[in-house]
Design a protein around this motif. Sequence first.
Motif, short mmCIF file in Angstrom:
data_model
loop_
_atom_site.label_atom_id
_atom_site.label_comp_id
_atom_site.label_asym_id
_atom_site.label_seq_id
_atom_site.Cartn_x
_atom_site.Cartn_y
_atom_site.Cartn_z
N GLY A 184 16.74 -3.66 1.65
CA GLY A 184 16.21 -4.51 0.59
C GLY A 184 14.72 -4.77 0.70
O GLY A 184 14.09 -5.21 -0.27
N ASN A 185 14.17 -4.49 1.86
CA ASN A 185 12.75 -4.71 2.07
C ASN A 185 11.94 -3.47 1.70
O ASN A 185 12.47 -2.46 1.24
N SER A 186 10.62 -3.56 1.94
CA SER A 186 9.69 -2.51 1.53
C SER A 186 8.92 -1.97 2.72
O SER A 186 8.79 -2.63 3.75
N LEU A 187 8.38 -0.78 2.53
CA LEU A 187 7.56 -0.13 3.54
C LEU A 187 6.62 0.83 2.81
O LEU A 187 7.01 1.41 1.79
N ARG A 188 5.42 0.97 3.31
CA ARG A 188 4.50 1.94 2.71
C ARG A 188 4.08 2.97 3.76
O ARG A 188 3.58 2.62 4.82
N LEU A 189 4.31 4.22 3.43
CA LEU A 189 3.88 5.31 4.28
C LEU A 189 2.52 5.83 3.80
O LEU A 189 2.22 5.80 2.61
N SER A 190 1.75 6.31 4.75
CA SER A 190 0.45 6.91 4.44
C SER A 190 0.39 8.29 5.06
O SER A 190 1.02 8.55 6.09
N CYS A 191 -0.39 9.15 4.43
CA CYS A 191 -0.60 10.50 4.95
C CYS A 191 -2.08 10.82 4.80
O CYS A 191 -2.58 10.95 3.68
N ASN A 224 -8.90 10.65 1.08
CA ASN A 224 -8.10 11.79 1.54
C ASN A 224 -6.71 11.35 2.00
O ASN A 224 -6.21 11.82 3.04
N THR A 225 -6.11 10.47 1.25
CA THR A 225 -4.84 9.88 1.67
C THR A 225 -3.85 9.84 0.51
O THR A 225 -4.24 9.55 -0.63
N VAL A 226 -2.61 10.13 0.82
CA VAL A 226 -1.52 9.99 -0.14
C VAL A 226 -0.56 8.95 0.42
O VAL A 226 -0.38 8.83 1.64
N TYR A 227 0.04 8.17 -0.45
CA TYR A 227 0.90 7.06 -0.05
C TYR A 227 2.30 7.22 -0.63
O TYR A 227 2.51 7.88 -1.64
N LEU A 228 3.25 6.59 0.02
CA LEU A 228 4.60 6.48 -0.52
C LEU A 228 5.03 5.03 -0.35
O LEU A 228 5.30 4.58 0.77
N GLN A 229 5.03 4.30 -1.46
CA GLN A 229 5.50 2.93 -1.44
C GLN A 229 7.01 2.94 -1.64
O GLN A 229 7.50 3.45 -2.65
N MET A 230 7.73 2.37 -0.70
CA MET A 230 9.19 2.39 -0.74
C MET A 230 9.70 0.95 -0.86
O MET A 230 9.49 0.15 0.05
#
Length: 116
Positions: A14-21, A76-82
């Motif tokens: 139910g919570n969130s996390l953000r990945l970075s690349c 130079n970064t891509v993100y994935l907000q989950m």
Amino acid sequence: VQLQAYGGGLVQAGNSLRLSCAASGRTFVGIPMGWFRQAPGEEREFVASINWSGSSSNYADSVKGRFTISRDNAKNTVYLQMNSLKSEDTAVYYCAAKRSGEYVYWGQGTLVTVSS
């Protein structure tokens, strides 16, 4: 292109996390990017992709409406907000970069564990 994914960790359902690349090694602008994941005992699967400018994105049905891919070409970064994470989102998440229509550059992966 060298890719470094980070931001994984343990999170409750139910919570969130953000990945970075973070990308380095050559120009990041103009390179379509994607996120994939591999759960234990499963094959790697597509999660999301984004075009070179960030104006277009695609998602796997399983994450549509919960995950958002974005990019900052200046960093130079891509993100994935989950958001609204589920236990079935538990996996190692990989970022990848395309060249000539194929994902040929891969990051080392970052582990996301969702506890129920």
